[in-house]
Design a protein around this motif. Structure first.
Motif, PDB file in Angstrom:
ATOM      1  N   MET A  65      50.726  40.923  37.294  1.00  0.00           N
ATOM      2  CA  MET A  65      51.104  40.192  38.500  1.00  0.00           C
ATOM      3  C   MET A  65      49.896  39.442  39.058  1.00  0.00           C
ATOM      4  N   LYS A  66      50.103  38.204  39.492  1.00  0.00           N
ATOM      5  CA  LYS A  66      49.037  37.434  40.138  1.00  0.00           C
ATOM      6  C   LYS A  66      48.987  37.805  41.620  1.00  0.00           C
ATOM      7  N   VAL A  67      47.850  38.359  42.029  1.00  0.00           N
ATOM      8  CA  VAL A  67      47.683  38.796  43.408  1.00  0.00           C
ATOM      9  C   VAL A  67      46.487  38.071  44.012  1.00  0.00           C
ATOM     10  N   VAL A  68      46.705  37.422  45.143  1.00  0.00           N
ATOM     11  CA  VAL A  68      45.621  36.806  45.886  1.00  0.00           C
ATOM     12  C   VAL A  68      45.303  37.688  47.084  1.00  0.00           C
ATOM     13  N   VAL A  69      44.053  38.057  47.224  1.00  0.00           N
ATOM     14  CA  VAL A  69      43.585  38.852  48.359  1.00  0.00           C
ATOM     15  C   VAL A  69      42.816  37.925  49.288  1.00  0.00           C
ATOM     16  N   VAL A  70      43.231  37.886  50.540  1.00  0.00           N
ATOM     17  CA  VAL A  70      42.596  37.033  51.532  1.00  0.00           C
ATOM     18  C   VAL A  70      41.691  37.900  52.413  1.00  0.00           C
ATOM     19  N   GLY A  71      40.385  37.679  52.306  1.00  0.00           N
ATOM     20  CA  GLY A  71      39.426  38.442  53.099  1.00  0.00           C
ATOM     21  C   GLY A  71      38.485  39.232  52.220  1.00  0.00           C
ATOM     22  N   GLY A  72      37.183  38.942  52.368  1.00  0.00           N
ATOM     23  CA  GLY A  72      36.177  39.584  51.525  1.00  0.00           C
ATOM     24  C   GLY A  72      35.324  40.595  52.239  1.00  0.00           C
ATOM     25  N   GLY A  73      35.863  41.214  53.301  1.00  0.00           N
ATOM     26  CA  GLY A  73      35.186  42.344  53.916  1.00  0.00           C
ATOM     27  C   GLY A  73      35.434  43.609  53.129  1.00  0.00           C
ATOM     28  N   VAL A  74      35.129  44.751  53.723  1.00  0.00           N
ATOM     29  CA  VAL A  74      35.194  45.994  52.959  1.00  0.00           C
ATOM     30  C   VAL A  74      36.620  46.332  52.526  1.00  0.00           C
ATOM     31  N   ILE A  75      37.627  46.037  53.356  1.00  0.00           N
ATOM     32  CA  ILE A  75      39.004  46.363  52.984  1.00  0.00           C
ATOM     33  C   ILE A  75      39.511  45.428  51.902  1.00  0.00           C
ATOM     34  N   GLY A  76      39.235  44.143  52.038  1.00  0.00           N
ATOM     35  CA  GLY A  76      39.677  43.190  51.022  1.00  0.00           C
ATOM     36  C   GLY A  76      39.033  43.423  49.679  1.00  0.00           C
ATOM     37  N   THR A  77      37.721  43.680  49.681  1.00  0.00           N
ATOM     38  CA  THR A  77      37.036  43.891  48.399  1.00  0.00           C
ATOM     39  C   THR A  77      37.454  45.212  47.761  1.00  0.00           C
ATOM     40  N   ALA A  78      37.664  46.240  48.588  1.00  0.00           N
ATOM     41  CA  ALA A  78      38.143  47.513  48.041  1.00  0.00           C
ATOM     42  C   ALA A  78      39.530  47.339  47.426  1.00  0.00           C
ATOM     43  N   SER A  79      40.396  46.594  48.115  1.00  0.00           N
ATOM     44  CA  SER A  79      41.740  46.350  47.587  1.00  0.00           C
ATOM     45  C   SER A  79      41.682  45.575  46.281  1.00  0.00           C
ATOM     46  N   ALA A  80      40.799  44.580  46.230  1.00  0.00           N
ATOM     47  CA  ALA A  80      40.661  43.794  45.001  1.00  0.00           C
ATOM     48  C   ALA A  80      40.232  44.673  43.836  1.00  0.00           C
ATOM     49  N   TRP A  81      39.323  45.603  44.087  1.00  0.00           N
ATOM     50  CA  TRP A  81      38.857  46.519  43.038  1.00  0.00           C
ATOM     51  C   TRP A  81      40.001  47.377  42.499  1.00  0.00           C
ATOM     52  N   ILE A  82      40.725  48.003  43.417  1.00  0.00           N
ATOM     53  CA  ILE A  82      41.797  48.889  42.975  1.00  0.00           C
ATOM     54  C   ILE A  82      42.881  48.099  42.250  1.00  0.00           C
ATOM     55  N   LEU A  83      43.262  46.956  42.798  1.00  0.00           N
ATOM     56  CA  LEU A  83      44.303  46.138  42.156  1.00  0.00           C
ATOM     57  C   LEU A  83      43.877  45.671  40.769  1.00  0.00           C
ATOM     58  N   ALA A  84      42.632  45.219  40.649  1.00  0.00           N
ATOM     59  CA  ALA A  84      42.162  44.726  39.351  1.00  0.00           C
ATOM     60  C   ALA A  84      42.101  45.834  38.319  1.00  0.00           C
ATOM     61  N   ARG A  85      41.675  47.009  38.728  1.00  0.00           N
ATOM     62  CA  ARG A  85      41.580  48.078  37.735  1.00  0.00           C
ATOM     63  C   ARG A  85      42.949  48.634  37.358  1.00  0.00           C
ATOM     64  N   ARG A  86      43.973  48.300  38.149  1.00  0.00           N
ATOM     65  CA  ARG A  86      45.344  48.636  37.763  1.00  0.00           C
ATOM     66  C   ARG A  86      45.956  47.575  36.851  1.00  0.00           C
ATOM     67  N   GLY A  87      45.206  46.520  36.573  1.00  0.00           N
ATOM     68  CA  GLY A  87      45.669  45.527  35.629  1.00  0.00           C
ATOM     69  C   GLY A  87      46.237  44.265  36.224  1.00  0.00           C
ATOM     70  N   HIS A  88      46.197  44.117  37.543  1.00  0.00           N
ATOM     71  CA  HIS A  88      46.690  42.891  38.155  1.00  0.00           C
ATOM     72  C   HIS A  88      45.684  41.758  37.961  1.00  0.00           C
ATOM     73  N   GLN A  89      46.179  40.538  37.953  1.00  0.00           N
ATOM     74  CA  GLN A  89      45.335  39.350  37.891  1.00  0.00           C
ATOM     75  C   GLN A  89      44.972  38.989  39.331  1.00  0.00           C
ATOM     76  N   VAL A  90      43.754  39.330  39.743  1.00  0.00           N
ATOM     77  CA  VAL A  90      43.370  39.289  41.154  1.00  0.00           C
ATOM     78  C   VAL A  90      42.422  38.123  41.423  1.00  0.00           C
ATOM     79  N   THR A  91      42.713  37.399  42.500  1.00  0.00           N
ATOM     80  CA  THR A  91      41.801  36.399  43.041  1.00  0.00           C
ATOM     81  C   THR A  91      41.517  36.754  44.492  1.00  0.00           C
ATOM     82  N   LEU A  92      40.254  36.922  44.832  1.00  0.00           N
ATOM     83  CA  LEU A  92      39.868  37.219  46.205  1.00  0.00           C
ATOM     84  C   LEU A  92      39.257  35.972  46.826  1.00  0.00           C
ATOM     85  N   LEU A  93      39.724  35.616  48.025  1.00  0.00           N
ATOM     86  CA  LEU A  93      39.242  34.439  48.746  1.00  0.00           C
ATOM     87  C   LEU A  93      38.577  34.870  50.047  1.00  0.00           C
ATOM     88  N   GLU A  94      37.322  34.473  50.223  1.00  0.00           N
ATOM     89  CA  GLU A  94      36.558  34.789  51.443  1.00  0.00           C
ATOM     90  C   GLU A  94      36.085  33.478  52.063  1.00  0.00           C
TER      91      GLU A  94
END
Length: 360
Positions: free
Chosen positions: A1-30
């Motif tokens: 799944m393509k997931v865009v995470v909006v926000g590069g603070g601690v919650i956004g970056t933590a979410s991006a890590w967990i989502l990516a390691r679960r196999g999602h296609q993650v883009t984080l925008l800060e």
């Protein structure tokens, strides 16, 4: 799944890590550049502790502890330092925290103030003291950096200088390009309401400019992290504190002026500085009370200080971390990923469900 995470603070970056390691296609925008000081995640230190009166928060901290260690191992960093922590003050506030730690099987002891003063000569203690050894401090800047490294290592793309201008059912647009998204996670801190607009019926989120200060220690000793609860000998606001590289950091909880995150002066107020100095003179015999070096950061607080972590259609929102959310970041990232994967959120964090009580 393509997931865009909006926000590069601690919650956004933590979410991006967990989502990516679960196999999602993650883009984080800060929207800002790396290492910026505009939000709530910057600085050298944050308290880590389990000592909440609510069993759910205790268990969430325990899960976060495990994940912080996994993050350290995967990135070769040292982020969480266990110094122990103390809560002291009104027995009616401190005792439920001791009970919750006991129910969770976590080490804790209740001390007389005189005994606590012998252990930690830099501090004076109020009425009832709870010592919790499995607590300490987190490297704030280092934590955000480590989440970014771990997310990228798991395949996520991270783009700085990319403020989000529009979110649709299938796209997220910045000034320079549009990203396709099956799902969007908004973890934008003080900007959450601005990013979401009317798409989500958020509770009232109030953003304040807080102003902790660092004091130079005068005793050569290790310091526990500490929370001084009001209501017994302390007649002012509650105080939190911890040792960091700049000295002993203390601050009031949620007393700063209400601000717009895009229009604030970053200037600590003199009255607040004087209150912290007065506290240091009375309760911190191990610091130079005249050495206050103040700074500012943002709190974005819900009406009851519980967090918002919930899903509406193709949007998942993680917001309102109310000045006490940093420690939970990797566990919040898991909750976010669970929602993206079709799971549910804890009732306490659902949109439209607000509870009273002291959760901080």
């Amino acid at each position: 799944m393509k997931v865009v995470v909006v926000g590069g603070g601690v919650i956004g970056t933590a979410s991006a890590w967990i989502l990516a390691r679960r196999g999602h296609q993650v883009t984080l925008l800060e929207q800002f550049e790396p290492g910026h000081k505009n939000g709530a995640s910057h600085g050298s230190s944050r308290i880590f502790r389990h000592a909440y009166a609510d069993d759910f928060y205790v268990s969430l901290a325990s899960r976060a502890h495990t994940l912080w260690r996994e993050l350290e191992n995967s990135t070769g960093t040292e982020l969480l330092t266990l110094t122990g922590a103390v809560d002291h003050g009104l027995p009616a506030t401190v005792s439920p925290r001791a009970d919750a730690l006991a129910r969770a099987g976590l080490a804790a002891e209740v001390l007389h103030p005189h005994e606590a003063r012998r252990r930690w000569p830099g501090l004076a203690f109020d009425t009832t003291v709870l010592h919790h050894p499995d607590a300490g401090r987190l490297d704030a800047d280092g934590s955000v950096d480590a989440f970014v490294v771990a997310a990228r290592n798991a395949g996520a793309a991270v783009h700085y200088g990319s403020p989000v201008r529009e979110i649709t059912a299938s796209d997220v647009s910045t000034n320079s390009r549009t990203y396709k998204a099956d799902h969007v996670v908004v973890a934008a801190g003080a900007w959450s309401s601005k990013v979401l607009g009317s798409r989500v019926d958020l509770p009232t989120l109030v953003t304040t400019q807080e102003q902790p200060a660092h004091f130079l220690p005068t005793v050569d000793a290790d310091w526990p992290s500490f929370i001084h609860h009001p209501g017994a000998e302390l007649r002012t606001e509650g105080i939190y504190g911890l040792q960091g590289v700049e000295g002993i950091k203390i601050g009031e909880h949620g007393t700063g002026p209400v601000v717009d995150p895009d229009d604030r002066d970053f200037t600590p107020g003199l009255e607040g500085i004087e209150r912290l100095k007065a506290y240091a003179r009375s309760w911190l015999p191990g610091v130079d009370a005249d050495s206050a070096d103040a700074l500012t950061c943002l709190y974005t607080t819900t009406p009851d200080s519980n967090f918002v972590v919930d899903r509406v259609g193709h949007l998942t929102v993680a917001a309102g971390f109310s000045g006490h959310g940093f420690k939970f970041a990797p566990a919040i990232g898991e909750l976010v990923a669970d929602l993206v994967d079709g799971g549910s959120t804890p009732e306490l964090f659902r949109l439209g469900v607000r509870y009273g009580g002291d959760v901080s």
